[in-house]
Design an enzyme around this catalytic site. Structure first.
Site: not given
Ligand code: BGC
Length: 730
Positions: A282
């Site tokens: 993530d």
């Molecule tokens: C989120 C993810 C997301 C990523 C990119 C993160 O803060 O938890 O689900 O895909 O950001 O935007």
């Protein structure tokens, strides 16, 4: 410009827009003769052939991202990006494309800011309420199509964290509280998304079940509880969907960050489940180089702080073996071949907006859950209803959507992070269109007295209420905000035909439950939410959704009545930009273990507002003739009859109670079938149940076990309405 010339120029421009590759890929005809371009070879073979040709730098480029605009610092090579959440450099000389990633939970994110169009589908929890694998497939196919049309070849959708904590601000992005339902639906969504030639993703692995302190919470949970609940949803989703990517989560699990957690990544995901794709972190969830690499992280996102130069140096000094790096790279390459993104280079295109919105409407119709229908107040009869009060904030304009990285933009409307975004799908207009002869009047509800006065003079009062949730926050409770409970009470006190339409991302409590006639759960309805709701309210569509999560009576009844929060409150998002600052500061002990959702309420004998699997129809169904046959696989068959006067669809649910010595909650969902029946029609339904769904996970032997003993099978229309029961001995 004279019109024929203008026309010719436009045609050329349109041709270029549609046909120009968005990244330089595969343009060299000579590349087509390279052995790895042979489509008859297996993805693994093709990956091995390319891998042999790659330099160390090229390999390192593949195992980290280049950044995300707005995520803390400038993006190197930003001219190669596509405006999404990030991108990974390709190897142009070998025909390996750039991976262009976009969030796409219920539609493609950031379309307005990039001057593009995206369709918003019903929220993911709403799509789980359809209990329909085919609908999940259409959901994924639409998103896959629109990703490609916008120049992306990887989705970051596919959220499947279980609803262990219904106050979780991302509940709308996930698929409810049951692992078999959630896993089956997310798997079908991913399967059909990838069929559009985009890399699929499943997230957030694992047990990232609350947002409060998500980068610093240590989740404490037993292996058995994890394997039979949160991880089972992933296991089933992976089996069905075969996604390219698994996104590891921000939190720690039993003392290790999820993105450097050997148990989660190496032992379970790549070991027991034999996952062939790649693990990406993530955004900002990578915390180490050697430890994360050894534990099974393959790709750091969005930057390369730990998997860029540091990983290169670790390989050069022998701290990370060449074989370990090659494994990361091979997994990424094989996924690209398997999903067809190498063989089908991206071409931007224009989607058929009307057709996509029709799909969004139908998907919402299959997601809507009718919770209450006193004296058959619904469906509304357009010949008898002469005046309708449409009450609720923005109910004249649109319907709300879920926030955070899942947020889809309404056409042309960019927004700030965590803004409340309303889609221009007007409940008032949709209702007026259904009953052109009726007087349809709007009141925002800001002044409850004037709303009640309008309700009093109307035949029917329809109150649209909303509970907005978003990534990066949790709800303090499950009550409707902004005095909406009081609004409903006041309207219901003046009009006996009050219908509440809920636009919610998770369960809500309902102090007014006994005072209203009808309740419709519309979730976040997407681009065409209002038309879908109007079709259900007027009976042009017979509702068939069932709750994918329990609606409890009060937060006092939850496994943890108080949400665990970090000592300092919800951490500043800057820790996500600077992960090195994040540290485990508190734990949440999921000591309810296996008892997630209805399993908790069943075991603790707590009454609920609406049980898991519940949903009404405008017709009725009767169940009979249960037969259970056990053999290599268990088959449960029974008859479902439509005993009412309208055609309708029923989700017929099968639960099993395991032998007493299994130490399990009272029952678990083991299968279901959604059947469509004409009035008076009966159908024999057969549900095949895989042995795993009847097994327990023995953590000492690290294996699923089907215990010998007597199993009770229960069949019916909700987890608390199971008229058919039969024992079978294994
Ligand atoms: C989120 C993810 C997301 C990523 C990119 C993160 O803060 O938890 O689900 O895909 O950001 O935007």
């Amino acid at each position: 410009m004279k019109s024929p010339v203008r026309f010719a120029v436009l045609v050329v421009l349109a041709f270029l827009a549609i046909n120009l590759p968005v990244t330089c890929q595969n343009t060299d005809a000579g590349l087509q003769n390279k052995p790895w371009m042979n489509r008859n070879l297996a993805p693994d073979e093709r990956a091995n052939l390319v891998l042999k040709e790659m330099t160390l730098d090229e390999k390192i480029n593949l195992v980290h991202g280049q950044g995300m605009e707005g995520f803390g610092r400038p993006v190197p090579h930003s001219e190669l990006g596509n405006g999404g959440a990030g991108f990974v450099l390709g190897v142009e000389r070998l025909g390996i494309p750039i991976i262009q990633m976009s969030d796409a939970a219920y539609g493609v994110r950031q379309s307005a800011v990039n001057g593009r169009y995206s369709t918003a589908l019903p929220s993911n929890v709403g799509s789980a309420a359809s209990w329909d694998p085919q609908a999940a497939c259409e959901y994924g196919a639409l998103i896959g199509r629109e990703l490609r049309a916008q120049g992306y070849n990887m989705t970051l959708g596919g959220g499947v964290n279980l609803t262990r904590e219904p106050r979780n601000g991302r509940t709308f992005e996930y698929m409810g509280e049951d692992p078999v339902l959630a896993g089956t639906l997310v798997g079908n969504r991913i399967r059909c998304e990838q069929a559009q030639h985009v890399l699929g993703d499943i997230k957030h692995y694992a047990v990232n079940d609350q947002e409060s302190g998500r980068t610093e919470v240590n989740v404490v949970i037993s292996h058995r509880a994890m394997r039979e609940s949160d991880l089972l949803a992933f296991e089933i989703g992976l089996e069905i969907g075969q996604p390219a990517g698994v996104m590891c989560s921000y939190n720690l699990v039993n003392g290790d960050y999820a993105c450097e957690n050997k148990y989660l990544l190496k032992d379970v995901l790549k070991g027991d489940w034999k996952f062939k794709g790649f693990v990406l972190s993530d955004w900002g969830a990578t915390h180490s180089t050697e430890k994360a690499s050894a534990a099974g992280l393959d790709n750091e996102e969005p930057f390369g702080d730990l998997f860029g130069d540091k990983l290169k140096a670790a390989v050069q000094s022998g701290k990370v073996s060449q074989a370990e790096l090659d494994d990361h790279v091979r997994r990424i390459l094989r996924s690209e071949f398997a999903a067809g993104i190498v063989d089908n280079p991206m071409r931007r295109s224009v989607v058929d907006v009307d057709a996509e919105q029709e799909i969004a409407r139908k998907l919402e119709e299959s997601s809507i859950v009718l919770l209450k229908n006193r004296d058959n107040v619904l469906p509304l009869d357009r010949n008898k209803v002469h005046s309708i009060a449409v009450i609720g904030e923005h109910a004249d304009y649109g319907m709300i959507s879920g926030g955070g990285s899942a947020q889809v933009d309404p056409p042309g409307q960019a927004h700030e992070w965590q803004a409340q975004v309303w889609f221009p799908t007007s409940p008032m207009k949709a209702l007026q269109a259904k009953a052109p002869g009726a007087k349809v009047q709007f009141n925002s509800g800001a002044d409850t007295s004037s709303a009640a006065a309008l309700a009093k003079q109307s035949d029917v009062a329809i109150v649209f209420v909303r509970q907005w949730i978003s990534e990066g926050m949790d709800l303090p409770n499950l009550s409707l905000p902004n005095h909406q409970d009081a609004l409903i009470e006041k309207v219901a006190a003046t009009n006996p035909h009050t219908i509440v339409v809920l636009e919610s991302g998770t369960a809500v409590t309902m102090p007014w439950l006994d005072h209203v006639s009808g309740i419709v759960e519309a979730w976040y309805g997407g681009s065409k939410g209002a038309d879908a709701v109007a079709n259900v309210l007027f009976g042009d569509v017979n509702p068939s959704g069932k709750l994918p999560m329990t609606f409890p009576r009060s937060i006092e009844d939850l496994p943890h009545s108080k949400l665990s929060e970090p000592p300092t409150g919800l951490k500043d998002p800057s820790t996500e930009k600077h992960p090195e600052l994040a540290r485990a500061t508190f734990s949440v002990n999921y000591d309810e273990g296996l008892k997630v959702g209805y399993k908790w309420y069943d075991a603790e004998k707590k009454p609920v507002l609406f049980p898991f699997g519940f949903g009404l129809s405008y017709t009725q169904f009767a169940y009979s003739d249960l037969k259970v046959s056990s053999g290599p696989s268990t088959q449960v068959s029974f008859l479902v009859k439509n005993t009412g006067t309208r055609a309708g669809e029923e989700v017929a649910e099968v639960y099993a109670a395991l032998p007493a010595n299994a130490g399990e909650p009272p029952k678990r969902l083991v299968g279901w079938s959604k059947v469509s029946l004409q009035p008076g029609e009966s159908r024999q339904v057969t549900v095949t149940i895989p042995a795993k769904y009847l097994s327990i996970f023995d953590e000492h032997e690290n294996a699923w076990k089907l215990l010998p003993g007597s199993y009770n099978f229960l069949v019916g229309g909700s987890s608390q309405d199971l008229p058919l029961k039969q024992d079978a001995t294994f």
